[in-house]
Write a protein that holds these residues in place. Structure first.
Motif, short mmCIF file in Angstrom:
data_model
loop_
_atom_site.label_atom_id
_atom_site.label_comp_id
_atom_site.label_asym_id
_atom_site.label_seq_id
_atom_site.Cartn_x
_atom_site.Cartn_y
_atom_site.Cartn_z
N MET A 126 0.83 -1.21 0.00
CA MET A 126 0.00 0.00 0.00
C MET A 126 0.86 1.26 0.00
O MET A 126 0.56 2.26 -0.62
CB MET A 126 -0.92 -0.03 1.23
N GLY A 127 2.02 1.19 0.71
CA GLY A 127 2.91 2.34 0.79
C GLY A 127 3.37 2.83 -0.57
O GLY A 127 3.36 4.02 -0.86
N ALA A 128 3.76 1.86 -1.45
CA ALA A 128 4.24 2.23 -2.79
C ALA A 128 3.14 2.91 -3.60
O ALA A 128 3.38 3.88 -4.32
CB ALA A 128 4.75 0.99 -3.50
N GLU A 129 1.92 2.38 -3.48
CA GLU A 129 0.79 2.95 -4.21
C GLU A 129 0.50 4.37 -3.71
O GLU A 129 0.24 5.29 -4.49
CB GLU A 129 -0.45 2.05 -4.01
N LEU A 130 0.57 4.54 -2.39
CA LEU A 130 0.36 5.87 -1.79
C LEU A 130 1.42 6.85 -2.28
O LEU A 130 1.11 7.97 -2.70
CB LEU A 130 0.42 5.74 -0.26
N ASN A 131 2.68 6.40 -2.29
CA ASN A 131 3.78 7.26 -2.78
C ASN A 131 3.53 7.70 -4.22
O ASN A 131 3.71 8.86 -4.58
CB ASN A 131 5.11 6.50 -2.72
N LYS A 132 3.12 6.73 -5.03
CA LYS A 132 2.90 7.00 -6.46
C LYS A 132 1.80 8.04 -6.66
O LYS A 132 1.94 8.98 -7.45
CB LYS A 132 2.52 5.68 -7.14
N ARG A 133 0.71 7.89 -5.93
CA ARG A 133 -0.42 8.82 -6.08
C ARG A 133 -0.07 10.21 -5.57
O ARG A 133 -0.45 11.21 -6.15
CB ARG A 133 -1.64 8.25 -5.35
N LEU A 134 0.65 10.24 -4.46
CA LEU A 134 1.04 11.55 -3.92
C LEU A 134 1.96 12.28 -4.89
O LEU A 134 1.82 13.47 -5.13
CB LEU A 134 1.75 11.38 -2.57
N PHE A 135 2.90 11.52 -5.47
CA PHE A 135 3.87 12.17 -6.36
C PHE A 135 3.21 12.64 -7.65
O PHE A 135 3.57 13.66 -8.22
CB PHE A 135 5.03 11.21 -6.66
N SER A 136 2.19 11.89 -8.11
CA SER A 136 1.50 12.31 -9.34
C SER A 136 0.74 13.61 -9.12
O SER A 136 0.47 14.36 -10.07
CB SER A 136 0.55 11.21 -9.83
#
Length: 528
Positions: A1-11
């Motif tokens: 979940m952390g990686a997905e959260l990082n990806k969405r925040l960075f986008s």
């Protein structure tokens, strides 16, 4: 979940990336993420205080409606707000909640001024947020040439961030996502970012070192006088048995970065009672001067070879007065080290990252280094690989200091060859870190990697701590077999001769007319 959260925040940064550089747009994105986190956290707390289920009130909009209903009741309204302030440390009016502003953005009726009012309201009502949103400049021309353009830019950012679930995880996950973003901005911003971020694996190594032997302490204090984003302090909690009872003390000169650290600690779930931070110049005026002013651990990654005043009045300063000399004006490295060391408990451990020059430079720095060694203050010197830090490729050293030692030996570890090479930067692996830790704890010689140098050995080297003087990493090249090489040359010459003959035969076959004959004869001459 952390990686997905990082990806969405960075986008979510895409709308800002084309308008300004990373060192600027991080202020907007991190400020807005922080504000959303506070809003969402408040709404979850409202559901909890109302004895309702988060399974039923599972969206911010449902939670908002409950909050509004509870505030309508004049008998319980004041108690609810007082309880929110008591448990969370803040309250936010419904009209200023992030999801309310984001819903306005979705309907294209959002007004920048409402967001500005929300920031002002929170910052003025609750001291811990004072100044935290100053860098989210909603009037900046970089967001757009006029109010309408700026409105459009922020509207798009709000819509993207609103879809990210920040409190569906524990505090550490969003805190770690925040750290991930800081690291991303640091790599994009390059040199400008080195001031506030220590790469995670180095931070991790230093945190483990200062925790060694102190893991069981029920009350633990950490101090970082050049704290940047606060990541060095926060990492210590991962290696203690009572992480919730840590007191965090930090100082930072840059106001933007100071605010970043404050947000970072709050996002990692640290209670405001456990946070003691100051925005100020670490060297020019000592802090803290009241109790507690010594700490179980001191962690530092100060600006390398920075300038400072080195005024003679500092010779009377209790941080520096026993070392005979002051760090030179052009290189404050030892001033930072001595400041941190002064604030270390007798039973504590300090870890500081500095450039290699501190290990061998002479003059005033040589005098200070000699006194530290005579006192047994320097416990270990770890040589790190080059190109680990954002914005500088120089190799660094991590110096470990302790107080009240009877011994004066120093452990040298040369970890400079232990890394993984990546595109723009070298990285440390968990294996690299584990090797340093294991060697540090065992404190034994390891061939071509570590050496425990006696004080006499160091004295013989004129108190020069340059690591190659103590750890010989020279690898002898395998002896060359002249006879074997001669045979290879003879065989190679035979191969060349054979290939040339085959080539000339091919040319003879190609000689079909007068023109090509002339060209081929000319080519043959080259090989004769």
């Amino acid at each position: 979940m952390g990686a997905e959260l990082n990806k969405r925040l960075f986008s979510a940064a895409d709308n800002l990336r084309s308008k300004m550089d990373a060192s600027e747009y991080k202020n907007y994105l991190l400020g807005l993420i922080f504000y959303k986190y506070l809003s969402d956290k408040l709404l979850e707390k409202v559901v909890e205080l109302a004895d309702e289920s988060l399974d039923e009130f599972d969206t911010p909009d449902k939670q908002l409606n409950l909050y509004k209903e509870l505030l309508k009741d004049e008998d319980t309204k004041d108690d609810l707000i007082a309880t929110l302030v008591d448990t969370l440390g803040f309250d936010i009016e419904p009209k200023y909640l992030f999801n309310v502003l984001a819903n306005q953005a979705k309907q294209n009726v959002f007004q920048l001024n409402d967001l500005n009012k929300a920031f002002i309201d929170l910052s003025t009502k609750h001291d811990q947020f004072s100044g935290l949103f100053d860098d989210v400049d909603l009037q900046s021309k970089k967001l757009g040439s006029d109010d309408q353009q700026r409105n459009v830019t922020i509207t798009e950012v709000l819509k993207k961030i609103n879809d990210v679930n920040l409190v569906g995880h524990d505090g550490d996950v969003i805190g770690d996502a925040y750290e991930f973003l800081i690291g991303q901005f640091a790599s994009e911003a390059g040199k400008k970012a080195g001031e506030f971020y220590t790469p995670h694996m180095i931070s991790d190594m230093m945190a483990q070192i200062v925790a060694v032997g102190q893991e069981d302490k029920r009350l633990f204090s950490v101090f970082d006088p050049t704290m940047g984003s606060g990541s060095l302090m926060l990492n210590v909690r991962n290696y203690l048995k009572h992480p919730d009872s840590i007191k965090y003390h930090g100082q930072e000169l840059n106001t933007t970065t100071f605010n970043l650290a404050k947000m970072n600690l709050i996002l990692h779930g640290v209670d405001k009672e456990d946070i003691r931070l100051r925005n100020g110049d670490t060297l020019n005026r000592d802090w803290p001067t009241d109790e507690p002013y010594t700490f179980d651990s001191v962690l530092m990654n100060p600006p390398y070879s920075a300038k400072w005043s080195a005024d003679n009045t500092f010779l009377d300063d209790s941080r520096f007065n026993k070392y005979g000399k002051l760090a030179p004006k052009s290189k404050a490295d030892f001033a930072f080290l001595l400041h941190g060391y002064y604030h270390l408990k007798e039973t504590g451990t300090m870890a500081i990252v500095l450039p290699h020059g501190v290990l061998f430079r002479g003059a005033a720095e040589g005098v200070i280094r000699k006194k530290l060694l005579e006192d047994g203050s320097i416990y270990a010197v770890i040589g790190m690989p080059a190109n680990l830090f954002f914005g500088t490729s120089i190799p660094t050293t991590v110096i470990i200091l302790k107080k009240n030692r009877s011994a004066r030996d120093v452990l040298f570890i040369d970890a400079s060859k232990e890394f993984v090479k990546e595109k723009n930067q070298n990285k440390l692996t968990k294996g690299n870190i584990d090797k340093v830790l294991s060697t540090y704890v065992k404190r034994e010689d390891v061939e071509k990697y570590a050496h425990v140098a006696s004080f006499e050995e160091i004295k013989e080297n004129d108190y020069n701590l340059n690591i190659p003087r103590y750890v010989d990493t020279f690898e002898e090249e395998e002896p060359i077999d002249i006879e074997e090489v001669s045979k290879e040359i003879v065989n190679l010459n035979k191969e060349i001769e054979k290939t040339e003959k085959e080539f000339l035969l091919m040319l003879d076959e190609l000689a079909v007319n007068e023109n090509t004959k002339a060209l081929i004869e000319a080519t043959k001459e080259v090989f004769r």
